[in-house]
Design a protein around this motif. Structure first.
Motif, mmCIF file in Angstrom:
data_model
loop_
_atom_site.group_PDB
_atom_site.id
_atom_site.type_symbol
_atom_site.label_atom_id
_atom_site.label_comp_id
_atom_site.label_asym_id
_atom_site.label_seq_id
_atom_site.Cartn_x
_atom_site.Cartn_y
_atom_site.Cartn_z
ATOM 1 N N THR A 81 0.810 -1.170 0.102
ATOM 2 C CA THR A 81 0.084 0.030 0.015
ATOM 3 C C THR A 81 0.867 1.249 0.024
ATOM 4 O OG1 THR A 81 -0.188 -0.321 2.406
ATOM 5 C CG2 THR A 81 -1.983 -0.857 0.897
ATOM 6 N N SER A 95 -1.234 -4.387 -6.338
ATOM 7 C CA SER A 95 -1.856 -3.703 -5.273
ATOM 8 C C SER A 95 -3.346 -3.383 -5.250
ATOM 9 C CB SER A 95 -0.994 -2.675 -4.717
ATOM 10 O OG SER A 95 -1.509 -2.125 -3.646
ATOM 11 N N ARG A 96 -3.659 -2.902 -6.380
ATOM 12 C CA ARG A 96 -5.006 -2.526 -6.724
ATOM 13 C C ARG A 96 -5.881 -3.710 -6.862
ATOM 14 N NH1 ARG A 96 -2.644 1.069 -10.366
ATOM 15 N NH2 ARG A 96 -3.091 -0.211 -12.078
ATOM 16 N N GLN A 99 -6.107 -5.531 -3.558
ATOM 17 C CA GLN A 99 -7.121 -4.986 -2.586
ATOM 18 C C GLN A 99 -8.543 -5.098 -2.868
ATOM 19 O OE1 GLN A 99 -6.331 -0.610 -1.497
ATOM 20 N NE2 GLN A 99 -4.261 -1.065 -2.345
ATOM 21 N N GLN A 103 -11.130 -7.387 -0.595
ATOM 22 C CA GLN A 103 -12.226 -6.971 0.053
ATOM 23 C C GLN A 103 -13.534 -7.788 -0.383
ATOM 24 O OE1 GLN A 103 -12.475 -3.672 1.858
ATOM 25 N NE2 GLN A 103 -14.441 -4.843 2.269
ATOM 26 N N VAL A 120 -10.027 -5.031 5.997
ATOM 27 C CA VAL A 120 -8.898 -5.557 5.056
ATOM 28 C C VAL A 120 -7.621 -5.272 5.707
ATOM 29 C CG1 VAL A 120 -7.933 -5.829 2.948
ATOM 30 C CG2 VAL A 120 -10.043 -6.043 3.114
ATOM 31 N N HIS A 122 -2.909 -6.097 5.805
ATOM 32 C CA HIS A 122 -1.806 -6.396 4.919
ATOM 33 C C HIS A 122 -1.840 -7.754 4.704
ATOM 34 C CE1 HIS A 122 2.207 -6.005 2.870
ATOM 35 N NE2 HIS A 122 2.636 -7.233 3.800
ATOM 36 N N LEU A 125 -4.109 -8.641 1.920
ATOM 37 C CA LEU A 125 -3.685 -8.355 0.632
ATOM 38 C C LEU A 125 -2.795 -9.457 0.104
ATOM 39 C CD1 LEU A 125 -3.088 -4.518 0.747
ATOM 40 C CD2 LEU A 125 -5.167 -5.892 0.254
#
Length: 258
Positions: A81, A95-96, A99, A103, A120, A122, A125
């Motif tokens: 992040t 990363s996107r 996430q 979620q 959420v 780390h 992810l």
């Protein structure tokens, strides 16, 4: 009996198995197809364990690196992040994606889940990262011959490997000996390409296995060795456990011969 599956294979797919058998026999084609299904099932166990081991070790290495980094984004262990350069650009898309996936997974937690309605974090992810994501962070193919266009003489992936990702493999010197000339930066960069290409080969096999593609011509024995070497470079004891659990060699030995 396996031959009862054959009528449900497309002509194009069936032709591959008949060609491998050297016969139009449904019994032979069916036996070969079912054997491959068994082999792929064996691979699921090995690849799943190695992917987990690799994912967690990469996370630890990059968290340490990002925490030490002095560039913007550094100073935190949450490298997915708030990443420092050059990781910020390399990891932006993953990363996107992580996430969004994390979620969705969190939204599906039932009420009796220990983390129902929890935000959420780390670890959520990291759990979404795949072989493809991990391979993307590493140098692959071959090292460039012209480095004059780069300020450091190295690419972003090479620098990330040298200063961070190399620590994913604390047992690397035992698995990939450095030789008489010592563990120079040049040798370390070459090792990064070797590791990146190894992970890429396993990613490609995983993709074919997960889509039930035909893998009769794949070098399964070599890929099995790739998987164990990666695991051994991370943790020899974990690698030994994976080797003991793996049924890939036994299934390979039972391949139908006609």
């Amino acid at each position: 009996m396996p031959h009862r599956i054959v009528p449900h294979l497309s002509p194009a797919r069936l032709s591959l198995y008949r060609s491998e058998c050297g016969s139009a026999s449904d019994h032979r084609a069916g036996a070969l197809y079912v054997w491959q299904v068994e082999l792929h099932a064996a691979w699921y166990e090995v690849l799943g364990l190695v992917e987990m081991l690799l994912r967690q070790s990469v996370d630890n290495a990059l968290a340490d690196w990002n925490h030490r980094a002095l560039l913007p984004g550094g100073g935190t262990r949450d490298w997915l992040t708030t990443a420092a350069r050059p990781l910020d650009s390399l990891a932006a898309k993953m990363s996107r994606d992580a996430q969004v996936a994390a979620q969705k997974a969190a939204d599906k937690r039932p009420r009796n889940h220990p983390r129902f309605n929890a935000p959420v974090i780390h670890d959520d992810l990291v759990a979404q990262l795949t072989f493809g994501n991990l391979a993307h962070l590493l140098p692959t193919k071959a090292a460039p011959t012209n480095r004059s266009t780069r300020a450091t003489g190295r690419s972003a992936r090479e620098n990330l490997w040298l200063h961070g990702l190399i620590n994913t493999f604390p047992n690397r010197a035992q698995v990939w000996p450095v030789g008489a000339r010592g563990d120079t930066a040049g040798r370390k960069v070459c090792l990064g390409y070797h590791v990146g290409n190894t992970i890429g080969r396993l990613r490609d096999l995983r993709n074919r296995v997960s889509h039930h593609e035909q893998t009769l011509a794949a070098n399964h024995a070599a890929r099995h060795e790739d998987a164990l070497l990666l695991a051994r470079a991370i943790d020899p004891r974990a690698a030994a456990a994976i080797s003991e659990l793996s049924t890939v060699p036994r299934v390979l030995a039972r391949r139908p011969r006609f």
